[in-house]
Design a protein around this motif. Structure first.
Motif, PDB file in Angstrom:
ATOM      1  N   SER A  28      -1.020 122.946  11.908  1.00 22.33           N
ATOM      2  CA  SER A  28      -2.309 122.257  11.810  1.00 22.33           C
ATOM      3  C   SER A  28      -2.113 120.769  11.565  1.00 22.33           C
ATOM      4  O   SER A  28      -2.888 119.943  12.057  1.00 22.33           O
ATOM      5  N   TYR A  29      -1.073 120.411  10.814  1.00 26.78           N
ATOM      6  CA  TYR A  29      -0.819 118.984  10.587  1.00 26.78           C
ATOM      7  C   TYR A  29      -0.480 118.290  11.896  1.00 26.78           C
ATOM      8  O   TYR A  29      -1.027 117.221  12.198  1.00 26.78           O
ATOM      9  N   TRP A  30       0.434 118.874  12.679  1.00 23.78           N
ATOM     10  CA  TRP A  30       0.857 118.220  13.917  1.00 23.78           C
ATOM     11  C   TRP A  30      -0.277 118.165  14.930  1.00 23.78           C
ATOM     12  O   TRP A  30      -0.395 117.188  15.685  1.00 23.78           O
ATOM     13  N   LEU A  31      -1.147 119.178  14.943  1.00 26.48           N
ATOM     14  CA  LEU A  31      -2.306 119.141  15.836  1.00 26.48           C
ATOM     15  C   LEU A  31      -3.278 118.054  15.410  1.00 26.48           C
ATOM     16  O   LEU A  31      -3.829 117.330  16.255  1.00 26.48           O
ATOM     17  N   LEU A  32      -3.506 117.934  14.109  1.00 28.50           N
ATOM     18  CA  LEU A  32      -4.388 116.878  13.620  1.00 28.50           C
ATOM     19  C   LEU A  32      -3.815 115.504  13.944  1.00 28.50           C
ATOM     20  O   LEU A  32      -4.544 114.587  14.347  1.00 28.50           O
ATOM     21  N   ASN A  33      -2.526 115.365  13.780  1.00 25.98           N
ATOM     22  CA  ASN A  33      -1.880 114.090  14.089  1.00 25.98           C
ATOM     23  C   ASN A  33      -2.011 113.759  15.576  1.00 25.98           C
ATOM     24  O   ASN A  33      -2.246 112.602  15.955  1.00 25.98           O
ATOM     25  N   TYR A  34      -1.894 114.778  16.423  1.00 23.56           N
ATOM     26  CA  TYR A  34      -1.997 114.540  17.875  1.00 23.56           C
ATOM     27  C   TYR A  34      -3.407 114.129  18.274  1.00 23.56           C
ATOM     28  O   TYR A  34      -3.594 113.372  19.231  1.00 23.56           O
ATOM     29  N   ARG A  35      -4.415 114.627  17.556  1.00 17.40           N
ATOM     30  CA  ARG A  35      -5.793 114.207  17.848  1.00 17.40           C
ATOM     31  C   ARG A  35      -5.952 112.702  17.715  1.00 17.40           C
ATOM     32  O   ARG A  35      -6.794 112.091  18.378  1.00 17.40           O
ATOM     33  N   ARG A  36      -5.133 112.095  16.888  1.00 19.06           N
ATOM     34  CA  ARG A  36      -5.223 110.653  16.659  1.00 19.06           C
ATOM     35  C   ARG A  36      -4.356 109.855  17.625  1.00 19.06           C
ATOM     36  O   ARG A  36      -4.532 108.643  17.754  1.00 19.06           O
ATOM     37  N   THR A  37      -3.394 110.503  18.263  1.00 16.59           N
ATOM     38  CA  THR A  37      -2.417 109.763  19.070  1.00 16.59           C
ATOM     39  C   THR A  37      -2.353 110.214  20.529  1.00 16.59           C
ATOM     40  O   THR A  37      -1.526 109.693  21.273  1.00 16.59           O
ATOM     41  N   TRP A  38      -3.199 111.144  20.950  1.00 14.69           N
ATOM     42  CA  TRP A  38      -3.044 111.747  22.272  1.00 14.69           C
ATOM     43  C   TRP A  38      -3.173 110.735  23.407  1.00 14.69           C
ATOM     44  O   TRP A  38      -2.571 110.903  24.475  1.00 14.69           O
ATOM     45  N   ARG A  39      -3.927 109.673  23.203  1.00 15.22           N
ATOM     46  CA  ARG A  39      -4.107 108.695  24.279  1.00 15.22           C
ATOM     47  C   ARG A  39      -2.782 108.064  24.691  1.00 15.22           C
ATOM     48  O   ARG A  39      -2.584 107.734  25.856  1.00 15.22           O
ATOM     49  N   GLY A  40      -1.886 107.909  23.740  1.00 22.02           N
ATOM     50  CA  GLY A  40      -0.596 107.307  24.063  1.00 22.02           C
ATOM     51  C   GLY A  40       0.307 108.200  24.884  1.00 22.02           C
ATOM     52  O   GLY A  40       1.302 107.728  25.432  1.00 22.02           O
ATOM     53  N   SER A  41      -0.021 109.493  24.994  1.00 22.23           N
ATOM     54  CA  SER A  41       0.824 110.420  25.745  1.00 22.23           C
ATOM     55  C   SER A  41       0.275 110.732  27.130  1.00 22.23           C
ATOM     56  O   SER A  41       0.892 111.502  27.873  1.00 22.23           O
ATOM     57  N   VAL A  42      -0.863 110.151  27.476  1.00 21.32           N
ATOM     58  CA  VAL A  42      -1.486 110.491  28.759  1.00 21.32           C
ATOM     59  C   VAL A  42      -0.574 110.133  29.928  1.00 21.32           C
ATOM     60  O   VAL A  42      -0.365 110.929  30.852  1.00 21.32           O
ATOM     61  N   VAL A  43       0.002 108.933  29.897  1.00 24.15           N
ATOM     62  CA  VAL A  43       0.837 108.492  31.015  1.00 24.15           C
ATOM     63  C   VAL A  43       2.102 109.320  31.109  1.00 24.15           C
ATOM     64  O   VAL A  43       2.427 109.870  32.166  1.00 24.15           O
ATOM     65  N   SER A  44       2.835 109.432  29.989  1.00 24.00           N
ATOM     66  CA  SER A  44       4.120 110.132  30.035  1.00 24.00           C
ATOM     67  C   SER A  44       3.972 111.627  30.271  1.00 24.00           C
ATOM     68  O   SER A  44       4.791 112.238  30.967  1.00 24.00           O
ATOM     69  N   SER A  45       2.931 112.226  29.738  1.00 21.94           N
ATOM     70  CA  SER A  45       2.793 113.677  29.819  1.00 21.94           C
ATOM     71  C   SER A  45       2.062 114.150  31.069  1.00 21.94           C
ATOM     72  O   SER A  45       2.364 115.223  31.596  1.00 21.94           O
ATOM     73  N   PHE A  46       1.100 113.379  31.544  1.00 22.73           N
ATOM     74  CA  PHE A  46       0.258 113.859  32.632  1.00 22.73           C
ATOM     75  C   PHE A  46       0.391 113.034  33.915  1.00 22.73           C
ATOM     76  O   PHE A  46       0.604 113.593  34.989  1.00 22.73           O
ATOM     77  N   LEU A  47       0.321 111.722  33.806  1.00 26.18           N
ATOM     78  CA  LEU A  47       0.318 110.907  35.010  1.00 26.18           C
ATOM     79  C   LEU A  47       1.699 110.760  35.631  1.00 26.18           C
ATOM     80  O   LEU A  47       1.839 110.803  36.864  1.00 26.18           O
ATOM     81  N   THR A  48       2.729 110.587  34.817  1.00 28.49           N
ATOM     82  CA  THR A  48       4.073 110.372  35.363  1.00 28.49           C
ATOM     83  C   THR A  48       4.542 111.520  36.249  1.00 28.49           C
ATOM     84  O   THR A  48       5.013 111.284  37.366  1.00 28.49           O
ATOM     85  N   PRO A  49       4.450 112.790  35.816  1.00 28.55           N
ATOM     86  CA  PRO A  49       4.889 113.864  36.722  1.00 28.55           C
ATOM     87  C   PRO A  49       4.057 113.949  37.993  1.00 28.55           C
ATOM     88  O   PRO A  49       4.592 114.270  39.063  1.00 28.55           O
ATOM     89  N   LEU A  50       2.774 113.642  37.902  1.00 29.23           N
ATOM     90  CA  LEU A  50       1.949 113.669  39.110  1.00 29.23           C
ATOM     91  C   LEU A  50       2.319 112.529  40.048  1.00 29.23           C
ATOM     92  O   LEU A  50       2.295 112.687  41.286  1.00 29.23           O
ATOM     93  N   LEU A  51       2.681 111.382  39.496  1.00 28.82           N
ATOM     94  CA  LEU A  51       3.131 110.276  40.334  1.00 28.82           C
ATOM     95  C   LEU A  51       4.465 110.603  40.998  1.00 28.82           C
ATOM     96  O   LEU A  51       4.696 110.246  42.163  1.00 28.82           O
ATOM     97  N   PHE A  52       5.359 111.283  40.279  1.00 24.20           N
ATOM     98  CA  PHE A  52       6.603 111.740  40.892  1.00 24.20           C
ATOM     99  C   PHE A  52       6.313 112.686  42.047  1.00 24.20           C
ATOM    100  O   PHE A  52       6.918 112.593  43.119  1.00 24.20           O
ATOM    101  N   LEU A  53       5.394 113.603  41.824  1.00 24.75           N
ATOM    102  CA  LEU A  53       5.036 114.552  42.876  1.00 24.75           C
ATOM    103  C   LEU A  53       4.464 113.830  44.091  1.00 24.75           C
ATOM    104  O   LEU A  53       4.811 114.146  45.237  1.00 24.75           O
ATOM    105  N   ALA A  54       3.602 112.854  43.849  1.00 25.35           N
ATOM    106  CA  ALA A  54       2.999 112.117  44.955  1.00 25.35           C
ATOM    107  C   ALA A  54       4.040 111.290  45.706  1.00 25.35           C
ATOM    108  O   ALA A  54       4.084 111.287  46.942  1.00 25.35           O
ATOM    109  N   ALA A  55       4.892 110.573  44.956  1.00 23.79           N
ATOM    110  CA  ALA A  55       5.874 109.700  45.597  1.00 23.79           C
ATOM    111  C   ALA A  55       6.913 110.484  46.378  1.00 23.79           C
ATOM    112  O   ALA A  55       7.231 110.154  47.530  1.00 23.79           O
TER     113      ALA A  55
END
Length: 274
Positions: A28-55
Motif C-alpha cells: 500500500s505504501y508503494w502504491l500510494l507513492n506511485y500515485r504521486r509520481t506516475w506522471r514521470g513514468s509515462v514516457v519510459s513505461s508506456f510511450l518508449t516501447p510503443l515508439l520502439f514498436l513503431a520505429a
C-alpha cells in the motif's frame, strides 16, 4: 504477579509481529507513492516501447518485408511485437528494482520505517516485489492493448503472454533486488544497465532470431531469462505455441524468480535485521 517481559529488542510491536502476513501494508505504501509520481513514468513505461514498436515494426519493417525471401514467415512488426513486450517487462522490472531499493535502505530508509512497526523483513520484500509485479502487469497490458488495436498480434493466445511478461519481469526483479540490497554505490547500476540490460535487449531475440548470432553466443542467450520470455511470448502471439516448449520457458523463468527471491531475502535480512 510480575509484569510480562517484552522480547529482547524491546518494542511492543514485536509482540504482535506476524512475519510474512503484513506485506500488503508495504504494498500500500508503494502504491500510494506511485500515485504521486506516475506522471514521470509515462514516457519510459508506456510511450518508449510503443515508439520502439513503431520505429522498428513500421519503419525498418518496410525494408525487412521487402527482402528476397520471407525468412521470418510473418510480417516483421508481428515478429518483434512480443519481443518488445518481454523486453519492456524486463526494463520496467529492473528500473523499479534498483534505485528504489537502495534508496529505501540507504537514503530515504523507508524499509527501516516499515520495520519499526509490526512488519518483518519478508513483508517488506514481498510487498515491494508485488508492487513491481503490478507495475510490469499494467505496462505490459497497455502495450498489448495498443499492439492489438494496431492489428499486429496474430493469435488470441497472446492473452497468455501477459502473465509470461510479468513472470519475465520478476525473473529479473528478484535477483536485482538482491544486488541492489548488497551494493554500496549506485555506480553498479550503470554497469547493470549498460552491460546486462542493454545487451540482453539487443541480443536475446527481440529484433531478430538468435540463430543469427555467432554460434558461441547462442547458448548464452538460451540461459538468459529474456530469451525465454521472448520465445514464449512470440509463440503465443503468433499462434505457434506448443505446450511443452512454452511450459519449459515458464519453468526457467520461475526458477530464476524463485532463486532470485531467496537471494533477495538473504540480502535483505543481512542489511535490515539487527
Amino acid at each position: 504477579m510480575s509484569a510480562p517481559t517484552l522480547p529482547a529488542h524491546g518494542t511492543a510491536a514485536a509482540v504482535v509481529h506476524r512475519p510474512g502476513r503484513m506485506w500488503t501494508r508495504a504494498l500500500s505504501y508503494w502504491l500510494l507513492n506511485y500515485r504521486r509520481t506516475w506522471r514521470g513514468s509515462v514516457v519510459s513505461s508506456f510511450l518508449t516501447p510503443l515508439l520502439f514498436l513503431a520505429a522498428m515494426g513500421f519503419g525498418l519493417a518496410t525494408l525487412v518485408d521487402r527482402g528476397p525471401d520471407d525468412a521470418l514467415g510473418v510480417p516483421y512488426v508481428s515478429f518483434i511485437a512480443p519481443g518488445v513486450l518481454a523486453a519492456t517487462a524486463m526494463q520496467t522490472a529492473v528500473g523499479e528494482s534498483t534505485f528504489s531499493v537502495m534508496g529505501a535502505i540507504k537514503w530515504q530508509r523507508q524499509y527501516h520505517a516499515m520495520l519499526a512497526g509490526p512488519m518483518g523483513v519478508t513483508d517488506v520484500l514481498v510487498g515491494h516485489l508485488v508492487y513491481v509485479a503490478l507495475r510490469v502487469l499494467v505496462t505490459s497490458a497497455v502495450f498489448l492493448l495498443v499492439a492489438g488495436a494496431l492489428g499486429v498480434l496474430l493469435s488470441w493466445w497472446v492473452v497468455l503472454a501477459l502473465p509470461v511478461a510479468v513472470l519475465t519481469g520478476m525473473a529479473f526483479a528478484t535477483p536485482v533486488f538482491a544486488f541492489a540490497a548488497t551494493t554500496e554505490s549506485d555506480a553498479g547500476f550503470n554497469v547493470l544497465f549498460r552491460f546486462v540490460v542493454m545487451p540482453l535487449f539487443l541480443f536475446s531475440g527481440t529484433f531478430f532470431p538468435i540463430s543469427q548470432l555467432p554460434g558461441v553466443l547462442q547458448p548464452v542467450a538460451w540461459f538468459t531469462p529474456l530469451w525465454h520470455g521472448v520465445s514464449a511470448s512470440r509463440a503465443l502471439s503468433l499462434g505457434t505455441a506448443e505446450v511443452l516448449p512454452v511450459l519449459g520457458h515458464v519453468l526457467v523463468l520461475a526458477v530464476w524468480t524463485a532463486g532470485g527471491f531467496l537471494l533477495a531475502r538473504r540480502a535483505f535480512r543481512s542489511r535490515l535485521e539487527v
